[in-house]
Design a protein around this motif. Sequence first.
Motif, PDB file in Angstrom:
ATOM      1  N   GLY A  44       0.826  -1.203   0.000  1.00 40.82           N
ATOM      2  CA  GLY A  44       0.000   0.000   0.000  1.00 40.82           C
ATOM      3  C   GLY A  44       0.860   1.253   0.000  1.00 40.82           C
ATOM      4  O   GLY A  44       1.853   1.347  -0.724  1.00 40.82           O
ATOM      5  N   ARG A  45       0.527   2.210   0.851  1.00 37.20           N
ATOM      6  CA  ARG A  45       1.254   3.480   0.879  1.00 37.20           C
ATOM      7  C   ARG A  45       2.686   3.324   1.405  1.00 37.20           C
ATOM      8  O   ARG A  45       3.483   4.241   1.300  1.00 37.20           O
ATOM      9  CB  ARG A  45       0.492   4.500   1.715  1.00 37.20           C
ATOM     10  N   TYR A  46       3.005   2.150   1.983  1.00 39.58           N
ATOM     11  CA  TYR A  46       4.344   1.909   2.502  1.00 39.58           C
ATOM     12  C   TYR A  46       5.162   0.999   1.581  1.00 39.58           C
ATOM     13  O   TYR A  46       6.224   0.508   1.964  1.00 39.58           O
ATOM     14  CB  TYR A  46       4.266   1.275   3.895  1.00 39.58           C
ATOM     15  N   ALA A  47       4.664   0.767   0.373  1.00 39.93           N
ATOM     16  CA  ALA A  47       5.357  -0.111  -0.562  1.00 39.93           C
ATOM     17  C   ALA A  47       6.685   0.488  -0.975  1.00 39.93           C
ATOM     18  O   ALA A  47       6.849   1.707  -1.046  1.00 39.93           O
ATOM     19  CB  ALA A  47       4.482  -0.351  -1.792  1.00 39.93           C
ATOM     20  N   SER A  48       7.639  -0.406  -1.250  1.00 40.02           N
ATOM     21  CA  SER A  48       8.971   0.034  -1.668  1.00 40.02           C
ATOM     22  C   SER A  48       9.540  -0.960  -2.672  1.00 40.02           C
ATOM     23  O   SER A  48       9.315  -2.174  -2.554  1.00 40.02           O
ATOM     24  CB  SER A  48       9.898   0.136  -0.450  1.00 40.02           C
ATOM     25  N   SER A 200      -8.666   5.152  13.514  1.00 42.31           N
ATOM     26  CA  SER A 200      -8.122   5.280  12.155  1.00 42.31           C
ATOM     27  C   SER A 200      -8.131   3.945  11.424  1.00 42.31           C
ATOM     28  O   SER A 200      -8.200   3.910  10.196  1.00 42.31           O
ATOM     29  CB  SER A 200      -6.687   5.821  12.216  1.00 42.31           C
ATOM     30  N   GLY A 201      -8.015   2.860  12.166  1.00 41.10           N
ATOM     31  CA  GLY A 201      -7.951   1.530  11.543  1.00 41.10           C
ATOM     32  C   GLY A 201      -9.222   0.737  11.757  1.00 41.10           C
ATOM     33  O   GLY A 201      -9.177  -0.401  12.263  1.00 41.10           O
ATOM     34  N   SER A 236       0.036  -3.093  14.140  1.00 42.22           N
ATOM     35  CA  SER A 236       1.128  -2.290  13.584  1.00 42.22           C
ATOM     36  C   SER A 236       0.636  -1.454  12.420  1.00 42.22           C
ATOM     37  O   SER A 236       0.978  -0.266  12.287  1.00 42.22           O
ATOM     38  CB  SER A 236       2.265  -3.212  13.132  1.00 42.22           C
ATOM     39  N   ARG A 237      -0.165  -2.054  11.573  1.00 41.18           N
ATOM     40  CA  ARG A 237      -0.693  -1.356  10.403  1.00 41.18           C
ATOM     41  C   ARG A 237      -1.571  -0.171  10.833  1.00 41.18           C
ATOM     42  O   ARG A 237      -1.471   0.925  10.275  1.00 41.18           O
ATOM     43  CB  ARG A 237      -1.509  -2.356   9.576  1.00 41.18           C
ATOM     44  N   ALA A 238      -2.436  -0.398  11.817  1.00 45.16           N
ATOM     45  CA  ALA A 238      -3.321   0.664  12.285  1.00 45.16           C
ATOM     46  C   ALA A 238      -2.532   1.817  12.903  1.00 45.16           C
ATOM     47  O   ALA A 238      -2.835   2.995  12.673  1.00 45.16           O
ATOM     48  CB  ALA A 238      -4.316   0.104  13.300  1.00 45.16           C
ATOM     49  N   ALA A 239      -1.511   1.498  13.696  1.00 48.22           N
ATOM     50  CA  ALA A 239      -0.701   2.543  14.319  1.00 48.22           C
ATOM     51  C   ALA A 239       0.033   3.361  13.266  1.00 48.22           C
ATOM     52  O   ALA A 239       0.122   4.598  13.372  1.00 48.22           O
ATOM     53  CB  ALA A 239       0.297   1.907  15.289  1.00 48.22           C
ATOM     54  N   ALA A 240       0.564   2.677  12.235  1.00 47.21           N
ATOM     55  CA  ALA A 240       1.257   3.392  11.154  1.00 47.21           C
ATOM     56  C   ALA A 240       0.302   4.301  10.402  1.00 47.21           C
ATOM     57  O   ALA A 240       0.631   5.450  10.073  1.00 47.21           O
ATOM     58  CB  ALA A 240       1.895   2.382  10.202  1.00 47.21           C
ATOM     59  N   HIS A 241      -0.904   3.815  10.109  1.00 46.27           N
ATOM     60  CA  HIS A 241      -1.915   4.640   9.431  1.00 46.27           C
ATOM     61  C   HIS A 241      -2.250   5.873  10.262  1.00 46.27           C
ATOM     62  O   HIS A 241      -2.375   6.986   9.735  1.00 46.27           O
ATOM     63  CB  HIS A 241      -3.188   3.814   9.202  1.00 46.27           C
ATOM     64  N   TRP A 244       0.407   8.399  10.098  1.00 49.41           N
ATOM     65  CA  TRP A 244       0.432   8.992   8.757  1.00 49.41           C
ATOM     66  C   TRP A 244      -0.689  10.011   8.591  1.00 49.41           C
ATOM     67  O   TRP A 244      -0.469  11.106   8.065  1.00 49.41           O
ATOM     68  CB  TRP A 244       0.308   7.881   7.718  1.00 49.41           C
ATOM     69  N   TYR A 245      -1.890   9.666   9.053  1.00 53.04           N
ATOM     70  CA  TYR A 245      -3.022  10.592   8.962  1.00 53.04           C
ATOM     71  C   TYR A 245      -2.751  11.879   9.734  1.00 53.04           C
ATOM     72  O   TYR A 245      -3.056  12.984   9.267  1.00 53.04           O
ATOM     73  CB  TYR A 245      -4.293   9.939   9.509  1.00 53.04           C
ATOM     74  N   LEU A 246      -2.193  11.743  10.931  1.00 50.28           N
ATOM     75  CA  LEU A 246      -1.920  12.920  11.749  1.00 50.28           C
ATOM     76  C   LEU A 246      -0.897  13.841  11.087  1.00 50.28           C
ATOM     77  O   LEU A 246      -0.962  15.076  11.219  1.00 50.28           O
ATOM     78  CB  LEU A 246      -1.411  12.494  13.131  1.00 50.28           C
ATOM     79  N   THR A 247       0.054  13.248  10.383  1.00 51.57           N
ATOM     80  CA  THR A 247       1.067  14.025   9.677  1.00 51.57           C
ATOM     81  C   THR A 247       0.510  14.633   8.391  1.00 51.57           C
ATOM     82  O   THR A 247       0.824  15.778   8.050  1.00 51.57           O
ATOM     83  CB  THR A 247       2.277  13.139   9.332  1.00 51.57           C
TER      84      THR A 247
END
Length: 264
Positions: A44-48, A200-201, A236-241, A244-247
């Motif tokens: 998703g948005r963290y793909a590399s 958020s999640g 982990s996914r929910a915390a990262a989201h 990201w939303y807050l930023t």
Amino acid sequence: MDALFSWFSSEEEERNFLDFMAHFMLFMAACTFLSLLFQNVPYGRYASSKYGFPVDVRLAWFVQELPSLLVPLCLVFWASSSKMSHLPNQLLVAMFLCHYFQRALIYPLLIRGGKATPFASFALAFVFCVYNGFLQVRYLSHHADYPADWVTRPLFVVGSALWLTGWLMNLHSDHILRNLRKPGETGYKIPRGGMFEYVSGANFLGEITEWAGFALAGQSVHSLAFALFTAVVLCSRAAAHHRWYLTKFEDYPKSRKALIPFVF
């Protein structure tokens, strides 16, 4: 298909093997928890690109989730499934198949846009679905032995209600996410409505609730391992989201938590 299990010298040996698989999943959940303290799940948005070449998101979801549907169906219909005549086993297998029927055959068709999935993430998800599909349904269809009144016991009733609540929450949250953008629009938007008003999640909370209910209803180390592994990855996914939303959005609701309403 029963020939595949002929290398076990006894039913007890196969049961011990399934128990080992479950305990190994618990071990991997602990390892995954530690690794996710230092990096996000790479999709998703963290793909590399460092995790391999990109796979079309619809194709990735379809192929990686399909084993969680096909492997159980093969175990139920093409292998010895002596416990499938019992109602508790039927209902627990139905819960598992209901989720993955939607996830493998319907969800990919509903995806709108979405970033490609790195091959490493796709491959790991595929392996997990093969592993877990076999573990959960082989145990339930061939080994799990529940009393006749199991479906009326409080833990099964509460667990089943949690599973249904989580499943519906997951579907509703995915629906909200799919409809954030109008046709032709691009970019990210703040999800609103449903459980997104609190966390958020919301979609992750739904799936965690779903498998926690499944584990409560099944009362086995096999279902517990699945529920805990799912919780580790999706927490982990929910915390990262949430971070990201807050930023990303200055007007993101400050009262909204990452995963657990009013708490976390």
